[in-house]
Design a protein around this motif. Structure first.
Motif, mmCIF file in Angstrom:
data_model
loop_
_atom_site.group_PDB
_atom_site.id
_atom_site.type_symbol
_atom_site.label_atom_id
_atom_site.label_comp_id
_atom_site.label_asym_id
_atom_site.label_seq_id
_atom_site.Cartn_x
_atom_site.Cartn_y
_atom_site.Cartn_z
ATOM 1 N N LEU A 135 1.006 -1.265 -0.483
ATOM 2 C CA LEU A 135 0.009 0.433 -0.445
ATOM 3 C C LEU A 135 1.085 1.419 -0.200
ATOM 4 C CD1 LEU A 135 -2.707 0.986 0.529
ATOM 5 C CD2 LEU A 135 -2.629 0.962 2.502
ATOM 6 N N GLY A 136 0.897 1.792 -1.280
ATOM 7 C CA GLY A 136 1.567 2.756 -1.067
ATOM 8 C C GLY A 136 3.325 2.769 -2.208
ATOM 9 N N LEU A 137 2.936 3.352 -3.156
ATOM 10 C CA LEU A 137 4.329 3.233 -4.665
ATOM 11 C C LEU A 137 4.781 4.263 -4.565
ATOM 12 C CD1 LEU A 137 1.727 1.232 -6.514
ATOM 13 C CD2 LEU A 137 3.682 0.249 -5.342
ATOM 14 N N GLY A 138 5.467 5.667 -3.462
ATOM 15 C CA GLY A 138 6.235 6.415 -4.254
ATOM 16 C C GLY A 138 7.457 5.769 -3.211
ATOM 17 N N GLY A 139 8.200 7.138 -2.862
ATOM 18 C CA GLY A 139 9.777 6.557 -2.717
ATOM 19 C C GLY A 139 9.538 5.250 -1.297
ATOM 20 N N THR A 140 8.982 5.044 -0.297
ATOM 21 C CA THR A 140 9.172 3.927 0.181
ATOM 22 C C THR A 140 9.155 2.462 -0.579
ATOM 23 O OG1 THR A 140 9.214 4.831 2.159
ATOM 24 C CG2 THR A 140 9.187 2.748 2.034
ATOM 25 N N GLY A 141 7.806 2.806 -0.546
ATOM 26 C CA GLY A 141 7.164 1.918 -1.707
ATOM 27 C C GLY A 141 7.924 1.738 -2.655
ATOM 28 N N GLY A 142 7.568 2.284 -3.369
ATOM 29 C CA GLY A 142 8.852 1.752 -5.037
ATOM 30 C C GLY A 142 9.943 0.866 -4.681
ATOM 31 N N GLN A 166 11.823 7.947 -6.515
ATOM 32 C CA GLN A 166 10.521 7.009 -6.743
ATOM 33 C C GLN A 166 11.330 6.133 -7.523
ATOM 34 O OE1 GLN A 166 6.993 8.172 -6.261
ATOM 35 N NE2 GLN A 166 6.986 9.246 -5.321
ATOM 36 N N VAL A 167 11.737 4.677 -7.345
ATOM 37 C CA VAL A 167 13.006 4.394 -8.531
ATOM 38 C C VAL A 167 11.631 3.847 -9.659
ATOM 39 C CG1 VAL A 167 11.907 2.126 -7.460
ATOM 40 C CG2 VAL A 167 14.908 2.559 -8.318
ATOM 41 N N LEU A 168 10.510 3.270 -9.561
ATOM 42 C CA LEU A 168 9.693 2.721 -10.339
ATOM 43 C C LEU A 168 9.079 3.438 -11.513
ATOM 44 C CD1 LEU A 168 7.409 0.307 -8.425
ATOM 45 C CD2 LEU A 168 9.759 -0.090 -8.982
ATOM 46 N N TYR A 169 9.989 5.096 -11.576
ATOM 47 C CA TYR A 169 9.088 5.522 -12.529
ATOM 48 C C TYR A 169 10.386 6.119 -13.621
ATOM 49 C CZ TYR A 169 5.029 5.089 -9.309
ATOM 50 O OH TYR A 169 5.147 3.973 -7.996
ATOM 51 N N ASP A 170 10.213 6.617 -15.064
ATOM 52 C CA ASP A 170 10.945 7.838 -15.308
ATOM 53 C C ASP A 170 10.284 8.992 -15.826
ATOM 54 O OD1 ASP A 170 9.913 6.862 -17.700
ATOM 55 O OD2 ASP A 170 11.477 5.161 -18.150
ATOM 56 N N GLY A 191 12.985 1.720 1.841
ATOM 57 C CA GLY A 191 12.229 0.822 1.098
ATOM 58 C C GLY A 191 12.627 -0.200 1.630
ATOM 59 N N GLN A 192 13.635 -0.478 1.083
ATOM 60 C CA GLN A 192 14.660 -1.577 1.383
ATOM 61 C C GLN A 192 14.858 -2.751 2.396
ATOM 62 O OE1 GLN A 192 15.845 -3.419 -0.844
ATOM 63 N NE2 GLN A 192 16.068 -1.584 -2.348
ATOM 64 N N PHE A 193 14.626 -1.514 3.662
ATOM 65 C CA PHE A 193 14.122 -2.165 5.158
ATOM 66 C C PHE A 193 13.282 -2.699 5.379
ATOM 67 C CE2 PHE A 193 17.567 1.412 7.434
ATOM 68 C CZ PHE A 193 18.497 0.453 7.285
ATOM 69 N N THR A 194 11.865 -1.866 4.655
ATOM 70 C CA THR A 194 10.334 -2.873 5.198
ATOM 71 C C THR A 194 10.459 -3.887 3.783
ATOM 72 O OG1 THR A 194 9.378 0.027 4.782
ATOM 73 C CG2 THR A 194 8.285 -1.945 4.009
ATOM 74 N N ALA A 195 11.218 -3.794 3.006
ATOM 75 C CA ALA A 195 10.880 -4.874 2.496
ATOM 76 C C ALA A 195 11.719 -5.972 2.772
ATOM 77 C CB ALA A 195 11.547 -5.204 0.562
#
Length: 360
Positions: A137-144, A174-178, A309-313
């Motif tokens: 839930l959430g696809l920003g900096g952490t979520g991406g 936000q790593v998933l976007y360009d 995000g990496q800590f979360t994953a």
């Protein structure tokens, strides 16, 4: 385990006074065994993957005539059960294809190193990942960053939820976007990217704003873990409280990552541990009145978002695989401008808490 061998990452060595150190130099993994008579050292040397347990016991008795068979067996069984030993027979479970074995070879090596739970083969954590269903839930900096790491690691299903579209200001972290994604729904762009990261993962998504605890509870159905990377709505009755209560009702563990400028933290909650609301109350009582503890805000770099995000994953992967076994109910993190500042917070449940507390 028919033919035990010491894991190569945990190759033992002898210290002064007859002590055997096993587990390498990694804090939290290494152990020291008092071995004045040399029995342990001999047994470990015999565990090279070519001998069955009975042969190791017999070899130990031959080398040390003073050892009884009962004593030798106890030494060998203790070492086999320690987690520093694996089967000398390479076992690849049929649930993994040849391509998956190749893809996840480094995962396998990591789990073999970090896992001190005796197992029939080293692929069990990866199989648990493959079977896992994660709600992101959430696809920003952490979520991406969390979504990328979970897809790369090989979770079985990843469902991505976010209400927003990609903005130019998102591209710093936000790593998933360009740039070509500006204006697109984040959920749409993220799903497309994550499917390219790992086509073996079932990646789904929806553009949606979760507005109530009940909506979050409905989303949770069918998932094993929640990765909460959204920070709105904030406050004492915000999304983290919704997650705390909805996940508790469903028996689902959850992980919440965040950052506040250079401070990056992750909280891990679930059955058997202090809940978010109790931990928050304990921290508020410790701090001076008026000191905010909410994470978030505009101050963020790609590095701080990435670590969050990496800590979360990583916490999600640990909960799913049991490597390492986590007792939920804590917050941990780092301060990027103070290398000596390691965050680690636990508090006891409040008496009478309906989620995790003791009866009042």
């Amino acid at each position: 385990m028919r033919r035990p061998r010491v894991k190569v990452e945990h190759t033992p060595y002898r210290c002064e006074g007859g002590t055997v150190r096993i587990g390498g130099a990694v804090y939290g993994l290494a152990a020291e065994i008092e071995d004045r008579r040399g029995w342990v050292w001999t047994a470990l040397g015999l565990m090279d993957g070519t001998r069955e347990v009975e042969e190791v016991v017999a070899g130990l008795c031959r080398t040390h005539p003073e050892v009884s068979e009962r004593q030798a067996r106890a030494v060998v069984e203790a070492l086999v059960g320690s987690g520093y030993v694996e089967s000398g027979e390479e076992v690849v479970p049929p649930e993994l294809s040849e391509g998956e074995v190749s893809r996840y070879a480094r995962n396998y090596a990591y789990f073999r190193h970090a896992d001190l739970t005796p197992r029939e083969h080293g692929w069990e954590p990866q199989l648990r990942l493959k079977a896992a269903r994660v709600l992101l839930l959430g696809l920003g900096g952490t979520g991406g960053h969390a979504g990328w790491a979970l897809a790369a690691a090989g979770v079985g299903r990843l469902h991505c939820v976010d209400p927003d579209t990609v903005e130019v200001s998102n591209l710093t972290r936000q790593v998933l976007y360009d740039e070509s994604d500006v204006g697109r729904p984040k959920a749409e762009a993220a799903v497309e990217r994550l499917r390219r990261v790992n086509s073996a993962v079932e990646v789904t998504g929806e553009r949606r704003r979760v507005g109530t605890r009940e909506e979050l509870a409905a989303l949770l159905r069918g998932f094993d873990v929640l990765a909460l990377c959204a920070d709105e709505p904030r406050g004492p009755d915000g999304v983290r409280v919704w997650a705390n209560r909805a996940c508790a009702a469903a028996g689902v563990p959850w992980v919440g990552g965040g950052y506040s400028g250079p401070l990056v933290t992750v909280g891990v909650y679930g059955p058997g541990g202090t809940c978010y609301e109790c931990l928050r109350a304990g921290e508020e009582a410790r701090l001076r009145a008026g000191v905010p503890i909410d994470l978030g805000g505009p101050g963020v770099l790609a590095t701080s978002a990435g670590l969050s995000g990496q800590f979360t994953a990583h916490a999600v992967i640990a909960l799913v695989t049991g490597v390492p076994e986590l007792r939920p109910g804590y917050v941990t993190g780092v301060n990027l401008i103070d290398p000596t500042h390691h965050v680690y917070v636990r508090h006891e449940p409040r008496p009478g808490c309906s989620i995790c507390g003791h009866p009042s």
